[in-house]
Design an enzyme around this catalytic site. Structure first.
Site, PDB file in Angstrom:
ATOM      1  CB  SER A  47      -0.900  -0.047   1.271  1.00 17.47           C
ATOM      2  OG  SER A  47      -0.243   0.047   2.548  1.00 17.47           O
ATOM      3  CG  ASP A 330      -4.119   5.910   6.161  1.00 14.50           C
ATOM      4  OD1 ASP A 330      -2.893   5.899   6.425  1.00 14.50           O
ATOM      5  OD2 ASP A 330      -4.690   5.240   5.246  1.00 14.50           O
ATOM      6  CG  HIS A 333      -1.051   4.138   4.276  1.00  9.25           C
ATOM      7  ND1 HIS A 333      -2.216   3.586   4.904  1.00  9.25           N
ATOM      8  CD2 HIS A 333      -0.301   2.921   3.745  1.00  9.25           C
ATOM      9  CE1 HIS A 333      -2.126   2.482   4.554  1.00  9.25           C
ATOM     10  NE2 HIS A 333      -0.876   2.049   3.737  1.00  9.25           N
TER      11      HIS A 333
END
Ligand SMILES: *[C@@H]1O[C@H](CO)[C@@H](O)[C@H](O)[C@H]1NC(C)=O
Ligand SMILES: *[C@@H]1O[C@H](CO)[C@@H](O)[C@H](O)[C@H]1NC(C)=O
Ligand SMILES: *[C@@H]1O[C@H](CO)[C@@H](O)[C@H](O)[C@H]1NC(C)=O
Ligand SMILES: *[C@@H]1O[C@H](CO)[C@@H](O)[C@H](O)[C@H]1NC(C)=O
Ligand SMILES: *[C@@H]1O[C@H](CO)[C@@H](O)[C@H](O)[C@H]1NC(C)=O
Length: 351
Positions: A47, A330, A333
Site C-alpha cells: 500500500s 491515515d 500511511h
C-alpha cells in the site's frame, strides 16, 4: 555515456543543482530536480506504492473513496494517501509519466506503455502467504510473474530487438517497497525476530535475483519504517508512545538488508542496488518534528476511531486542512508531502 548507469548520471546532474535543491521549497514539489536519464520505472510493493491495482482485485483492501486522493486532483485512484506516492515522485524525478497500475490498463495499453508500470498491491508482502485475513492481493511473487509477462509479451511489441530490450530494461529503475505487512500481518510473538528476518531476506533476495534474471539492473529497495510509531500502533499502546517492541522486531530486517544488497552488488557488478532508507527518514522526523515543518507526527490527518480501529472512512472522516504539516495521512500511511520529501532528500543517493 553508455557506460554510466542512470543513477550515476543522476548524481552528476544533482551535484550541478545542489544549491537549488537545498533551498527548502514550501511545497517540496517544485524543488524536485528533473533528470531524463531513466527509460522507465517499474514499481513493486504494497500500500505504500499501490496506485490502484487493488481496485481490480476481487475482495482486496482498497481506498477508492475520498478523502484519499483529495490532493490528486480530488480523485480517489486507490492510492493510500492524499496525493502522490513515493513511486510517483520517483517518476517525476526522472521525467516519466506516473506508472499506471497494471490492472487498470487494457491489453492494447499494456502494449504501448513505455514509461513503466506499477504492479503494487496493498496488503501483501514478501512471503507469499502474507495477506490480510480473508482478503486477497498480489504477493511480490505474483507481481514479478506478471512483470515477466510484460517483458515476454508486451514490451517486444514496442522494442523488437532483444538487445535493445535488454538495454531498455538496464536503463530502467525497479522500485520495490515491501515488507511492512510481513511484520504487521505475519509476524507474531512466537517468532524469533532474527530468524524471521533471515527467512524474509532469503526470500527477498531470491526475488531480487529473479528480477535481475528477467533483465532488471537498477534496483531501489525500501526498508521498513518504524512501524511502532505509526498512529495505528501508537493508538494501541494507549499511552501516546510508540510501540517499541514492534520497532525492535523489525530491527534485524533493517540491519541485515544493507549487507544483502552489498553481497548482491558484489555478485552482479553490472547491477546497482540502492537502499531507500525509510526507517532513517521517519526516525529523523520523529526525533526532530519541526525539521521539515511538520507540526503533527503522531496523529493521522484523516482518522476516526471506529470499532476499535483508527480509520479514514468514506463520508465520515474529515481530513485535516493543513496536509503539508502532517506526517501521516491515515493511521498507517504517510502524507504526500512526506513522500515528496523522502524522494527529494533521502532517495537521491549521495554516496
Ligand atoms: C521532460 O520530458 C518532456 C517530454 O516528455 C520534455 O519535453 C521535457 O523537456 C523534459 N523535461 C526536462 C526538465 O528535461
Ligand atoms: C518468464 O517467462 C518465460 C516464458 O514464459 C519463462 O520461461 C520463465 O520461466 C519466466 N520467468 C519467471 C521468473 O517467471
Ligand atoms: C485512539 O484514537 C481515538 C480517536 O482519536 C481516541 O478517541 C482514543 O482515545 C485513542 N486511544 C488511545 C488508547 O490512545
Ligand atoms: C556486464 O556488462 C558488460 C557490458 O554490457 C558485459 O560485457 C558483461 O558480460 C556483463 N557482465 C556480467 C557479469 O553480466
Ligand atoms: C459517499 O457519498 C457519496 C455522495 O453523497 C456517495 O455517492 C457515495 O456512495 C458515498 N460513499 C460511501 C462509501 O458511502
Amino acid at each position: 555515456m553508455a557506460a554510466l548507469t542512470p543513477v550515476l548520471l543522476f548524481l552528476l546532474f544533482l551535484s550541478a543543482n545542489s544549491d537549488e535543491s537545498s533551498k527548502l521549497d514550501s511545497s517540496c514539489f517544485s524543488a524536485i530536480p528533473i533528470s531524463n536519464s531513466v527509460a522507465a520505472l517499474y514499481v513493486f510493493g504494497d500500500s505504500t506504492v499501490d496506485a490502484g491495482n487493488n481496485n481490480f482485485i476481487h475482495n482486496a483492501v482498497r481506498v477508492n473513496y475520498l478523502p484519499y486522493g483529495i490532493d490528486f486532483s480530488n480523485t480517489p485512484t486507490g492510492r493510500f494517501t492524499n496525493g502522490k506516492t513515493i513511486a510517483d515522485f520517483i517518476a517525476i524525478l526522472y521525467n516519466l509519466s506516473l506508472p499506471p497500475p497494471y490492472l487498470n490498463l487494457t491489453e492494447a495499453q499494456r502494449k504501448t506503455a513505455m514509461d513503466g508500470i506499477n504492479y503494487a498491491s496493498a496488503g501483501c508482502g514478501i512471503f507469499p502467504n502474507t495477506k490480510p485475513p480473508g482478503l486477497d492481493c498480489w504477493s511480490l511473487q505474483t507481481q514479478i510473474e506478471v512483470f515477466n509477462r510484460t517483458v515476454q509479451e508486451d514490451l517486444p511489441c514496442m522494442i523488437e530487438d532483444p538487445q535493445e530490450l535488454a538495454e531498455y530494461l538496464a536503463n530502467s529503475i525497479f522500485f520495490i517497497s515491501m515488507g511492512t505487512n510481513d511484520y504487521t500481518l505475519n509476524f507474531n510473538n512466537h517468532h524469533d525476530p532474527e530468524y524471521f528476518a533471515n527467512s524474509l531476506l532469503i526470500q527477498f533476495r531470491w526475488y531480487l535475483q529473479t528480477l535481475y534474471n528477467i533483465g532488471a539492473r537498477n534496483l531501489v529497495v525500501n526498508n521498513i519504517g518504524p512501524l511502532g510509531c505509526m498512529p495505528s500502533m501508537i493508538n494501541k499502546t494507549g499511552n501516546g508512545q510508540c510501540d517499541e517492541q514492534m520497532n525492535q522486531n523489525i530491527m534485524p530486517y533493517n540491519s541485515q538488508l544493507p549487507q544483502i544488497l552489498k553481497n548482491m552488488q558484489d555478485e552482479y557488478p553490472n547491477a546497482t542496488l540502492t537502499l531507500a532508507n525509510s526507517y532513517d527518514f521517519l526516525q529523523d522526523i520523529l526525533a526532530d518534528t519541526e525539521k521539515y515543518g511538520f507540526t503533527d507526527v503522531k496523529d493521522p490527518c484523516c482518522g476516526a476511531y471506529v470499532q476499535g480501529e483508527l480509520a479514514c472512512i468514506p463520508n465520515y472522516s474529515t481530513p485535516c486542512d493543513n496536509r503539508c504539516h502532517s506526517l501521516f495521512f491515515d493511521a498507517s500511511h504517510t502524507s504526500e508531502f512526506a513522500n515528496c520529501i523522502f524522494v527529494r532528500d533521502m532517495l537521491i543517493i549521495k554516496d
